[in-house]
Design a protein around this motif. Structure first.
Motif, PDB file in Angstrom:
ATOM      1  N   ARG A 160       0.851  -1.186   0.000  1.00 31.37           N
ATOM      2  CA  ARG A 160       0.000   0.000   0.000  1.00 31.37           C
ATOM      3  C   ARG A 160       0.890   1.241   0.000  1.00 31.37           C
ATOM      4  NH1 ARG A 160      -0.446   2.299   5.104  1.00 31.37           N
ATOM      5  NH2 ARG A 160       0.404   1.017   6.764  1.00 31.37           N
ATOM      6  N   ALA A 161       0.351   2.334  -0.503  1.00 30.14           N
ATOM      7  CA  ALA A 161       1.095   3.590  -0.560  1.00 30.14           C
ATOM      8  C   ALA A 161       0.695   4.484   0.608  1.00 30.14           C
ATOM      9  CB  ALA A 161       0.812   4.310  -1.875  1.00 30.14           C
ATOM     10  N   LYS A 162       1.667   5.250   1.093  1.00 25.06           N
ATOM     11  CA  LYS A 162       1.411   6.206   2.173  1.00 25.06           C
ATOM     12  C   LYS A 162       2.214   7.476   1.888  1.00 25.06           C
ATOM     13  CE  LYS A 162       3.635   6.092   6.149  1.00 25.06           C
ATOM     14  NZ  LYS A 162       4.129   5.660   7.443  1.00 25.06           N
ATOM     15  N   THR A 163       1.526   8.584   1.730  1.00 27.31           N
ATOM     16  CA  THR A 163       2.194   9.867   1.532  1.00 27.31           C
ATOM     17  C   THR A 163       2.415  10.515   2.886  1.00 27.31           C
ATOM     18  OG1 THR A 163       1.182  10.168  -0.648  1.00 27.31           O
ATOM     19  CG2 THR A 163       2.003  12.150   0.461  1.00 27.31           C
ATOM     20  N   LYS A 164       3.677  10.800   3.201  1.00 25.13           N
ATOM     21  CA  LYS A 164       3.971  11.503   4.452  1.00 25.13           C
ATOM     22  C   LYS A 164       3.645  12.981   4.291  1.00 25.13           C
ATOM     23  CE  LYS A 164       7.349  11.830   8.130  1.00 25.13           C
ATOM     24  NZ  LYS A 164       8.623  11.322   8.618  1.00 25.13           N
ATOM     25  N   TYR A 165       4.057  13.571   3.155  1.00 23.25           N
ATOM     26  CA  TYR A 165       3.626  14.921   2.809  1.00 23.25           C
ATOM     27  C   TYR A 165       3.737  15.110   1.309  1.00 23.25           C
ATOM     28  CZ  TYR A 165       8.510  16.444   2.310  1.00 23.25           C
ATOM     29  OH  TYR A 165       9.811  16.578   1.911  1.00 23.25           O
ATOM     30  N   MET A 166       2.948  16.057   0.806  1.00 24.31           N
ATOM     31  CA  MET A 166       2.981  16.368  -0.627  1.00 24.31           C
ATOM     32  C   MET A 166       2.653  17.836  -0.801  1.00 24.31           C
ATOM     33  SD  MET A 166       0.921  14.501  -3.677  1.00 24.31           S
ATOM     34  CE  MET A 166       0.913  15.111  -5.344  1.00 24.31           C
TER      35      MET A 166
ATOM     36  N   ARG B 243       7.539  18.924  -3.143  1.00 26.90           N
ATOM     37  CA  ARG B 243       7.883  17.505  -3.096  1.00 26.90           C
ATOM     38  C   ARG B 243       6.752  16.655  -2.559  1.00 26.90           C
ATOM     39  NH1 ARG B 243      13.845  17.092  -0.312  1.00 26.90           N
ATOM     40  NH2 ARG B 243      15.008  18.077  -1.991  1.00 26.90           N
ATOM     41  N   ARG B 244       6.829  15.390  -2.945  1.00 25.45           N
ATOM     42  CA  ARG B 244       6.025  14.341  -2.308  1.00 25.45           C
ATOM     43  C   ARG B 244       7.017  13.366  -1.693  1.00 25.45           C
ATOM     44  NH1 ARG B 244       3.309   9.142  -4.829  1.00 25.45           N
ATOM     45  NH2 ARG B 244       2.025   8.471  -3.065  1.00 25.45           N
ATOM     46  N   PHE B 245       6.838  13.090  -0.413  1.00 28.30           N
ATOM     47  CA  PHE B 245       7.647  12.096   0.295  1.00 28.30           C
ATOM     48  C   PHE B 245       6.691  10.984   0.677  1.00 28.30           C
ATOM     49  CE2 PHE B 245      10.000  10.914   4.380  1.00 28.30           C
ATOM     50  CZ  PHE B 245      10.938  10.144   3.716  1.00 28.30           C
ATOM     51  N   TYR B 246       6.954   9.792   0.166  1.00 29.03           N
ATOM     52  CA  TYR B 246       5.980   8.708   0.291  1.00 29.03           C
ATOM     53  C   TYR B 246       6.688   7.375   0.484  1.00 29.03           C
ATOM     54  CZ  TYR B 246       7.309   7.322  -4.399  1.00 29.03           C
ATOM     55  OH  TYR B 246       8.030   6.884  -5.475  1.00 29.03           O
TER      56      TYR B 246
ATOM     57  N   TRP C  17      10.861   3.962   0.766  1.00 27.47           N
ATOM     58  CA  TRP C  17      10.567   5.386   0.635  1.00 27.47           C
ATOM     59  C   TRP C  17      11.035   5.951  -0.694  1.00 27.47           C
ATOM     60  CZ3 TRP C  17       7.522   7.988   3.915  1.00 27.47           C
ATOM     61  CH2 TRP C  17       7.248   7.392   5.147  1.00 27.47           C
ATOM     62  N   GLY C  18      10.370   7.028  -1.115  1.00 28.19           N
ATOM     63  CA  GLY C  18      10.746   7.733  -2.325  1.00 28.19           C
ATOM     64  C   GLY C  18      10.447   9.220  -2.196  1.00 28.19           C
ATOM     65  N   VAL C  19      11.170  10.009  -3.003  1.00 31.86           N
ATOM     66  CA  VAL C  19      10.965  11.454  -3.055  1.00 31.86           C
ATOM     67  C   VAL C  19      10.693  11.831  -4.501  1.00 31.86           C
ATOM     68  CG1 VAL C  19      12.008  13.735  -2.721  1.00 31.86           C
ATOM     69  CG2 VAL C  19      12.546  11.892  -1.127  1.00 31.86           C
ATOM     70  N   GLN C  20       9.638  12.601  -4.689  1.00 29.15           N
ATOM     71  CA  GLN C  20       9.327  13.149  -6.002  1.00 29.15           C
ATOM     72  C   GLN C  20       9.399  14.664  -5.874  1.00 29.15           C
ATOM     73  OE1 GLN C  20       5.399  11.473  -6.437  1.00 29.15           O
ATOM     74  NE2 GLN C  20       6.189   9.623  -7.386  1.00 29.15           N
ATOM     75  N   GLU C  21      10.221  15.298  -6.708  1.00 33.64           N
ATOM     76  CA  GLU C  21      10.323  16.759  -6.697  1.00 33.64           C
ATOM     77  C   GLU C  21       9.766  17.288  -8.008  1.00 33.64           C
ATOM     78  OE1 GLU C  21      13.479  20.387  -6.038  1.00 33.64           O
ATOM     79  OE2 GLU C  21      14.058  18.359  -5.496  1.00 33.64           O
ATOM     80  N   TYR C  22       8.772  18.164  -7.892  1.00 33.94           N
ATOM     81  CA  TYR C  22       8.068  18.667  -9.074  1.00 33.94           C
ATOM     82  C   TYR C  22       8.880  19.791  -9.719  1.00 33.94           C
ATOM     83  CZ  TYR C  22       4.614  15.807  -6.892  1.00 33.94           C
ATOM     84  OH  TYR C  22       3.987  14.732  -6.309  1.00 33.94           O
ATOM     85  N   THR C  23       9.187  19.627 -11.011  1.00 30.07           N
ATOM     86  CA  THR C  23      10.045  20.577 -11.717  1.00 30.07           C
ATOM     87  C   THR C  23       9.268  21.459 -12.688  1.00 30.07           C
ATOM     88  OG1 THR C  23      10.567  18.875 -13.358  1.00 30.07           O
ATOM     89  CG2 THR C  23      12.087  19.104 -11.493  1.00 30.07           C
ATOM     90  N   SER C  24       8.068  21.045 -13.079  1.00 25.63           N
ATOM     91  CA  SER C  24       7.255  21.815 -14.015  1.00 25.63           C
ATOM     92  C   SER C  24       5.803  21.351 -13.877  1.00 25.63           C
ATOM     93  CB  SER C  24       7.755  21.573 -15.440  1.00 25.63           C
ATOM     94  OG  SER C  24       6.890  22.152 -16.397  1.00 25.63           O
ATOM     95  N   ILE C  25       4.879  22.313 -13.895  1.00 26.26           N
ATOM     96  CA  ILE C  25       3.454  21.969 -13.812  1.00 26.26           C
ATOM     97  C   ILE C  25       2.667  22.890 -14.752  1.00 26.26           C
ATOM     98  CG2 ILE C  25       1.396  21.882 -12.349  1.00 26.26           C
ATOM     99  CD1 ILE C  25       3.305  21.405  -9.938  1.00 26.26           C
ATOM    100  N   THR C  26       1.932  22.294 -15.657  1.00 27.09           N
ATOM    101  CA  THR C  26       0.953  23.000 -16.478  1.00 27.09           C
ATOM    102  C   THR C  26      -0.385  22.365 -16.118  1.00 27.09           C
ATOM    103  OG1 THR C  26       2.586  23.279 -18.244  1.00 27.09           O
ATOM    104  CG2 THR C  26       0.260  23.632 -18.822  1.00 27.09           C
ATOM    105  N   PRO C  27      -1.204  23.051 -15.311  1.00 26.69           N
ATOM    106  CA  PRO C  27      -2.410  22.425 -14.758  1.00 26.69           C
ATOM    107  C   PRO C  27      -3.241  21.659 -15.777  1.00 26.69           C
ATOM    108  CG  PRO C  27      -2.103  24.595 -13.826  1.00 26.69           C
ATOM    109  CD  PRO C  27      -1.077  24.446 -14.920  1.00 26.69           C
ATOM    110  N   LYS C  28      -3.615  20.461 -15.349  1.00 27.35           N
ATOM    111  CA  LYS C  28      -4.511  19.537 -16.067  1.00 27.35           C
ATOM    112  C   LYS C  28      -3.904  18.887 -17.299  1.00 27.35           C
ATOM    113  CE  LYS C  28      -7.959  20.599 -13.279  1.00 27.35           C
ATOM    114  NZ  LYS C  28      -8.211  19.801 -12.116  1.00 27.35           N
ATOM    115  N   THR C  29      -2.720  19.361 -17.782  1.00 31.54           N
ATOM    116  CA  THR C  29      -2.180  18.783 -19.019  1.00 31.54           C
ATOM    117  C   THR C  29      -0.781  18.186 -18.889  1.00 31.54           C
ATOM    118  OG1 THR C  29      -1.318  20.913 -19.790  1.00 31.54           O
ATOM    119  CG2 THR C  29      -3.554  20.303 -20.488  1.00 31.54           C
TER     120      THR C  29
END
Length: 166
Positions: free
Chosen positions: A51-57, A64-67, A78-90
């Protein structure tokens, strides 16, 4: 329900890149939310019986998302995802790496590029994953391929349930 949904999973070892294209019988907004909201990600983001558990996002550029993916016996990966670019919905891009429970990253990692588009109520998600290291990709590829296909099936089931509630 549309049973002719596209699902393509291609590995280009020479380019150290994985290409995934998957269609979902759900609107783009809902699919986007499933990838970008922790309360939804945690419902589908690990292959059973894990199962997945997000500690914070913090879903913003530089956020970042730390999960963790947690096994039935309680072991956490554990893993870390760092968001580098976001264009909403696409589109959004992130840098992903394994980590320990204190968020110390295990490098090298991988760059992920997600693209979302909708046509006639079917949302297509195209994901490109570039691995910085061929050795890292080789080490995780078999388990990743099986696991990622499983979580996309989990996502399809969640989207079907959520779409029925709308």
């Amino acid at each position: 329900m549309n049973n002719n949904l596209l699902f393509d999973f291609t590995v280009d070892k020479a380019a150290k890149t994985v290409f995934i294209t998957r269609e979902f019988n759900a609107g783009q907004s809902l699919v986007w939310d499933a990838f970008t909201k922790p309360e939804l990600l945690d419902q589908w983001g690990a292959p059973a019986p894990m199962r997945a558990k997000t500690k914070y996002m913090d879903f913003k550029v530089g956020g970042r998302r730390f999960y963790a993916m947690i096994s039935p016996d309680g072991q956490e990966r554990w893993g870390v995802q760092e968001y580098t670019s976001i264009t909403p919905k696409t589109n959004f891009k992130m840098y992903n790496s394994f980590a320990d429970k204190d968020e110390n990253r295990e490098l090298p990692g991988s760059e992920w590029d997600y693209n979302f588009s909708e046509q006639n109520g079917v949302t297509k998600v195209s994901i490109t994953i570039f691995n910085e290291s061929f050795e890292r990709m080789e080490k995780i590829l078999d388990g990743f391929t099986i696991g990622f296909k499983m979580i996309l099936t989990n996502l399809e089931e969640l989207l079907t349930t959520l779409s029925q509630k709308l």
